[in-house]
Enzyme design. Structure first.
Site, PDB file in Angstrom:
ATOM      1  N   HIS A   1       0.723  -1.234  -0.022  1.00  0.00           N
ATOM      2  CA  HIS A   1       0.057  -0.115  -0.044  1.00  0.00           C
ATOM      3  C   HIS A   1       0.952   1.323   0.115  1.00  0.00           C
ATOM      4  O   HIS A   1       0.755   2.107   0.915  1.00  0.00           O
ATOM      5  CB  HIS A   1      -0.972   0.289   1.260  1.00  0.00           C
ATOM      6  CG  HIS A   1      -2.184  -1.014   1.042  1.00  0.00           C
ATOM      7  ND1 HIS A   1      -2.229  -2.209   1.695  1.00  0.00           N
ATOM      8  CD2 HIS A   1      -3.239  -0.767   0.209  1.00  0.00           C
ATOM      9  CE1 HIS A   1      -3.246  -2.711   1.244  1.00  0.00           C
ATOM     10  NE2 HIS A   1      -3.959  -2.084   0.445  1.00  0.00           N
TER      11      HIS A   1
ATOM     12  N   HIS B   1       0.912   1.598  -5.651  1.00  0.00           N
ATOM     13  CA  HIS B   1      -0.434   0.880  -5.575  1.00  0.00           C
ATOM     14  C   HIS B   1      -1.507   1.938  -6.271  1.00  0.00           C
ATOM     15  O   HIS B   1      -2.470   1.593  -7.225  1.00  0.00           O
ATOM     16  CB  HIS B   1      -0.700   0.487  -4.331  1.00  0.00           C
ATOM     17  CG  HIS B   1      -2.307  -0.219  -4.319  1.00  0.00           C
ATOM     18  ND1 HIS B   1      -2.839  -1.084  -5.119  1.00  0.00           N
ATOM     19  CD2 HIS B   1      -3.266   0.375  -3.412  1.00  0.00           C
ATOM     20  CE1 HIS B   1      -3.918  -1.041  -4.769  1.00  0.00           C
ATOM     21  NE2 HIS B   1      -4.431  -0.245  -3.792  1.00  0.00           N
TER      22      HIS B   1
ATOM     23  N   HIS C   1      -7.218   6.861  -2.836  1.00  0.00           N
ATOM     24  CA  HIS C   1      -8.193   6.116  -2.094  1.00  0.00           C
ATOM     25  C   HIS C   1      -7.315   5.177  -1.133  1.00  0.00           C
ATOM     26  O   HIS C   1      -8.028   4.615  -0.389  1.00  0.00           O
ATOM     27  CB  HIS C   1      -8.720   4.822  -2.966  1.00  0.00           C
ATOM     28  CG  HIS C   1      -7.866   3.795  -3.207  1.00  0.00           C
ATOM     29  ND1 HIS C   1      -6.689   3.720  -4.343  1.00  0.00           N
ATOM     30  CD2 HIS C   1      -7.914   2.408  -2.785  1.00  0.00           C
ATOM     31  CE1 HIS C   1      -6.089   2.731  -4.340  1.00  0.00           C
ATOM     32  NE2 HIS C   1      -6.584   1.628  -3.265  1.00  0.00           N
ATOM     33  N   ASP C   2      -5.998   5.125  -0.997  1.00  0.00           N
ATOM     34  CA  ASP C   2      -5.409   4.473   0.205  1.00  0.00           C
ATOM     35  C   ASP C   2      -4.383   5.407   0.712  1.00  0.00           C
ATOM     36  O   ASP C   2      -3.391   4.816   1.407  1.00  0.00           O
ATOM     37  CB  ASP C   2      -4.577   3.083  -0.479  1.00  0.00           C
ATOM     38  CG  ASP C   2      -5.479   1.786  -0.371  1.00  0.00           C
ATOM     39  OD1 ASP C   2      -6.595   2.051   0.337  1.00  0.00           O
ATOM     40  OD2 ASP C   2      -5.328   1.140  -1.274  1.00  0.00           O
TER      41      ASP C   2
ATOM     42  N   ASP D   1      -9.058  -1.330  -8.155  1.00  0.00           N
ATOM     43  CA  ASP D   1      -8.394  -1.506  -6.797  1.00  0.00           C
ATOM     44  C   ASP D   1      -7.578  -3.094  -6.785  1.00  0.00           C
ATOM     45  O   ASP D   1      -6.502  -3.286  -6.069  1.00  0.00           O
ATOM     46  CB  ASP D   1      -9.202  -1.270  -5.618  1.00  0.00           C
ATOM     47  CG  ASP D   1      -8.567  -1.291  -4.292  1.00  0.00           C
ATOM     48  OD1 ASP D   1      -7.477  -1.227  -4.286  1.00  0.00           O
ATOM     49  OD2 ASP D   1      -9.245  -1.543  -3.311  1.00  0.00           O
TER      50      ASP D   1
HETATM   51  P1  5GP Z   1      -7.116  -1.600  -0.618  1.00  0.00           P
HETATM   52  O1  5GP Z   1      -6.773  -1.557   0.687  1.00  0.00           O
HETATM   53  O2  5GP Z   1      -5.989  -1.814  -1.572  1.00  0.00           O
HETATM   54  O3  5GP Z   1      -8.096  -0.384  -0.984  1.00  0.00           O
HETATM   55  O4  5GP Z   1      -8.289  -2.943  -0.888  1.00  0.00           O
HETATM   56  C1  5GP Z   1      -7.813  -4.085  -1.565  1.00  0.00           C
HETATM   57  C2  5GP Z   1      -8.017  -5.252  -0.499  1.00  0.00           C
HETATM   58  O5  5GP Z   1      -7.822  -6.239  -1.181  1.00  0.00           O
HETATM   59  C3  5GP Z   1      -6.776  -4.833   0.639  1.00  0.00           C
HETATM   60  O6  5GP Z   1      -7.236  -5.483   1.712  1.00  0.00           O
HETATM   61  C4  5GP Z   1      -5.605  -5.775  -0.113  1.00  0.00           C
HETATM   62  O7  5GP Z   1      -5.002  -6.288   1.028  1.00  0.00           O
HETATM   63  C5  5GP Z   1      -6.439  -6.891  -0.651  1.00  0.00           C
HETATM   64  N1  5GP Z   1      -5.886  -7.373  -1.581  1.00  0.00           N
HETATM   65  C6  5GP Z   1      -5.703  -6.796  -3.043  1.00  0.00           C
HETATM   66  N2  5GP Z   1      -4.695  -7.585  -3.895  1.00  0.00           N
HETATM   67  C7  5GP Z   1      -4.667  -8.809  -3.090  1.00  0.00           C
HETATM   68  C8  5GP Z   1      -4.095 -10.055  -3.085  1.00  0.00           C
HETATM   69  O8  5GP Z   1      -3.543 -10.325  -4.504  1.00  0.00           O
HETATM   70  N3  5GP Z   1      -4.233 -10.999  -2.414  1.00  0.00           N
HETATM   71  C9  5GP Z   1      -4.886 -10.881  -1.313  1.00  0.00           C
HETATM   72  N4  5GP Z   1      -4.824 -11.910  -0.424  1.00  0.00           N
HETATM   73  N5  5GP Z   1      -5.407  -9.828  -1.003  1.00  0.00           N
HETATM   74  C10 5GP Z   1      -5.361  -8.610  -2.037  1.00  0.00           C
HETATM   75 MN    MN Z   2      -6.389  -0.202  -2.685  1.00  0.00          MN
END
Ligand code: 5GP
Ligand code: MN
Length: 673
Positions: A401, A405, A441-442, A570
């Site tokens: 993050h 990203h 967004h993050d 996302d």
């Molecule tokens: P973000 O925090 O990026 O806005 O929301 C996306 C969510 O999906 C986050 O909690 C992030 O950790 C999760 N996430 C994104 N890509 C992956 C992935 O490839 N594997 C896993 N296990 N979680 C993911």
């Molecule tokens: Mn995100």
């Protein structure tokens, strides 16, 4: 039970309690002379005569015939009483005609809906009853040709009431096949349309419902309660209306349907209508952890541990005074962004080339392509300062993050915004909102999940009541950074109402990235957009343009499109080319491992135990993530936006993880040969 009484001594018949369901058999001596009349026996109350026969088999055969014949017929006749009671009680209007379409029976509901008395209809040919002129001319013909072939007909039909009014009804006519395979009767069931909303039925149903919700209301006197309920209709919530409609349907439904509707009602009474019930059938530990780690807010996991994040003042970039310009972009950086409009664009090249400031550079290029500055009436210098200010508040120390990203999500967002269907749906203000939302967004993500923050009792969790903690913070901080300093306030020159609309859209999109709402957003999108569009296409080829446009551009649906768009952007990593997908998988895993390490250090609950760097299988975690969150969502998004290249990558990447998993490998890549 139906009795068969064999009365040997003639006189004992009087001892048998007479019953319509009894077959009384007189066993008589074989006549010596002429055959006598059975009339005296019938008069005495016998139903059958059996000539005495010492042969056991003859006796048995007689009983068998009785059982299959008269007893069975009596049995059926007795059932008729119950069936007629059901017909009489049914709220659906029922009419039975014979094969010549002469009316044999109508039930009370039919009488009340159509305004006729039974006596006025029974014995009449159906053609003698006046018909409504509102039906299409060929409707009767189609109806007749269908039912005369023995097939059921169902459709919308205008029936004419006795007073001349036409009522639109949903009618089902079922031919009843009798002896010799011939049609003997037609049963038609009529259900007036819009019935549920009509005053005479609604109050009763509402009473039923109100009695559950507000038990005290049921004690009102009948008169005043009716008046009161009528006046309440304006404040009845949509869910109440839905439940009322279902209650009404239940009243006239067969048992299995009514029971199924009971289950529907049970589900409707919960609040989380769009989220699957978690933790019931997922047995895979990776899925369980993902669900627990991403889809809960930590409320169930709260520990008493004190863990307070240092709340920093938003970061001010030292180079704000000297904003970059598009013209200042070094050629080697510009080169890495040449194909930024392609899905296969490599963000990691840009990340390296610009020394981890990809958000500012890519932002300048993409915002300029979409005319964001012109829309906001904002100088390019302000946009540059803003991008730098936002990027400075991403933590470059997070492995996942960080601002790369954010830049990646902005890239995917811009890519989706160029898809034909998306363009048809959204206006420029939506595009601008989407690009800004993706950028912020993050922002200030601590590299820890919501559950962690809640468990740790962090200040953010306390500030936001353990609810959408991070997403609330990203959205709120984004507006703080933007508006606290005119130099980077990209909204400064906007007209007030337009700003409010834009701000609302940005907040809504950032909050939509919260994973506890994942299934809600996906299901709403499918139900409100994909299904209606598919239905239109099915009906008339491509679907009529106006209706398609209506679905795409309604304000509610535009919100759903924007939410789906940012959600897909996302978590689009698994749809990127394999090399990029692997890199992102490595980064998210590392961030989760770091969280687990810290949870252990601080004696906090371990939110996602499978993400332990000593034991984790990355391929398994990716397979679960794709299975649980990605496949359905991208199927729906692809059906809408048409993204065959993404689906191909997804397929390819999934196979890659499967292959590693089958080889029992836990790492990102297979070991060198
Ligand atoms: P973000 O925090 O990026 O806005 O929301 C996306 C969510 O999906 C986050 O909690 C992030 O950790 C999760 N996430 C994104 N890509 C992956 C992935 O490839 N594997 C896993 N296990 N979680 C993911
Ligand atoms: Mn995100």
């Amino acid at each position: 039970m139906i009795n068969v009484c064999l009365c040997f001594p003639f006189r004992s018949i009087r001892a048998v309690t007479s019953s319509e369901n009894t077959v009384i058999v007189a066993v008589v001596k074989r006549p010596d002379r002429e055959e006598a009349s059975v009339m005296p026996l019938i008069k005495s109350g016998f139903n059958r005569r059996y000539v005495e026969n010492p042969n056991m088999m003859a006796c048995y055969n007689e009983l068998l015939q009785l059982e299959r014949g008269e007893v069975l017929a009596q049995f059926k006749l007795r059932a008729c009483n119950a069936i007629f009671t059901a017909l009489e009680q049914s709220q659906e209007a029922i009419e039975i005609t014979n094969e010549d379409q002469v009316i044999q029976y109508v039930n009370p509901a039919y009488e009340s809906i159509m305004g006729y008395q039974q006596g006025e209809l029974i014995g009449k040919e159906i053609t003698e009853v006046p018909k409504s002129e509102k039906n299409k001319p060929d409707l009767l013909e189609t109806m007749n040709s269908c039912i005369q072939k023995g097939k059921e007909w169902q459709g919308i039909y205008y029936a004419k009431k006795k007073n001349g009014d036409s009522v639109q009804q949903n009618v089902k006519i079922t031919p009843v096949i009798g002896q010799g395979g011939k049609i003997r009767h037609y049963v038609s069931i009529h259900r007036p349309l819009h019935d549920q909303n009509k005053a005479p039925r609604l109050p009763r149903l509402q009473l039923v419902f109100l009695s559950r919700q507000f038990p005290e209301k049921i004690f009102l006197s009948t008169h005043s309660s009716m008046a009161r309920i009528h006046s309440m209709t304006i404040m009845i919530a949509p869910i109440t209306k839905v439940i009322n409609i279902i209650n009404a349907a239940q009243e006239s439904s067969p048992m299995p349907v009514a029971e199924a509707l009971d289950r529907v009602l049970e589900i409707l009474r919960t609040t989380e209508l769009y989220s699957p019930q978690l933790g019931t059938k997922e047995e895979d530990p990776h899925t369980n952890d993902l669900v627990g780690g991403l889809m809960t807010d930590g409320l169930r996991r709260l520990s008493g541990n004190e863990y307070i994040f240092a709340v920093k003042q938003p970061h001010l970039p030292s180079h704000l005074a000297m904003p970059l310009s598009l013209n200042d972009i070094p050629p080697h950086v510009a080169q890495t962004m040449e194909n930024e409009d392609s899905w296969d664009f490599d963000i990691f090249n840009l990340e390296t080339a610009c020394l981890k400031r990809p958000l500012t550079y890519l932002g300048l290029k993409i915002f300029s392509r979409f005319g964001v500055c012109e829309f906001l009436s904002c100088p390019e210098a302000t946009l540059r300062s803003w991008l730098q200010g936002i990027e400075a508040n991403y933590h470059s120390t997070n492995s996942y993050h960080n601002s790369s990203h954010a830049a990646d999500v902005m890239h995917a967002t811009a890519y989706f915004l160029c898809k034909e269907r998306v363009k048809q749906s959204l206006e420029q203000i939506d595009e601008v909102a989407a690009l800004i939302a993706a950028t912020v967004h993050d922002v200030d993500h601590p590299g820890r999940t919501n559950s962690f923050l809640c468990n740790a009792g962090s200040e953010l969790a306390i500030l936001y009541n353990d609810t959408a903690v991070l997403e609330s913070h990203h959205a709120a901080l984004a507006f703080q950074i933007t508006t606290r300093d005119d130099k980077c306030n990209i909204f400064k020159n906007m007209e007030r109402n337009e700003y409010r609309t834009l701000r609302q859209a940005i907040i809504d999109m950032v909050l939509a990235t919260e994973m506890t709402k994942h299934f809600e957003h996906v299901n709403k999108f499918v139900n409100s957009i994909n299904k209606p569009l598919a239905a239109l296409e099915e009906n008339g080829g491509i679907g009529d343009e106006e209706s398609v446009k209506g679905i795409l551009t309604s304000p509610d649906n535009r919100i759903l499109v924007k939410r789906m768009l940012i959600k897909c952007a996302d978590i689009s990593n698994p749809c990127r080319p394999l090399e990029l997908c692997i890199e992102w998988a490595g980064r998210i895993s590392e961030e989760y491992f770091a969280q687990t390490d810290e949870e252990k250090r601080q004696s906090l609950p371990v939110v996602m135990p499978v993400f332990d760097r000593n034991t984790c299988s990355i391929p398994k975690s990716q397979i679960s993530f794709i299975d649980y969150f990605i496949t359905d969502m991208f199927d729906a998004w692809d059906a809408f936006a048409d993204l065959p290249n993404l689906m191909q990558h997804l397929d390819n990447n999934f196979k890659y993880w499967k292959d590693l998993d089958e080889r029992k490998l836990h790492s990102l890549r297979p070991p060198p040969e």
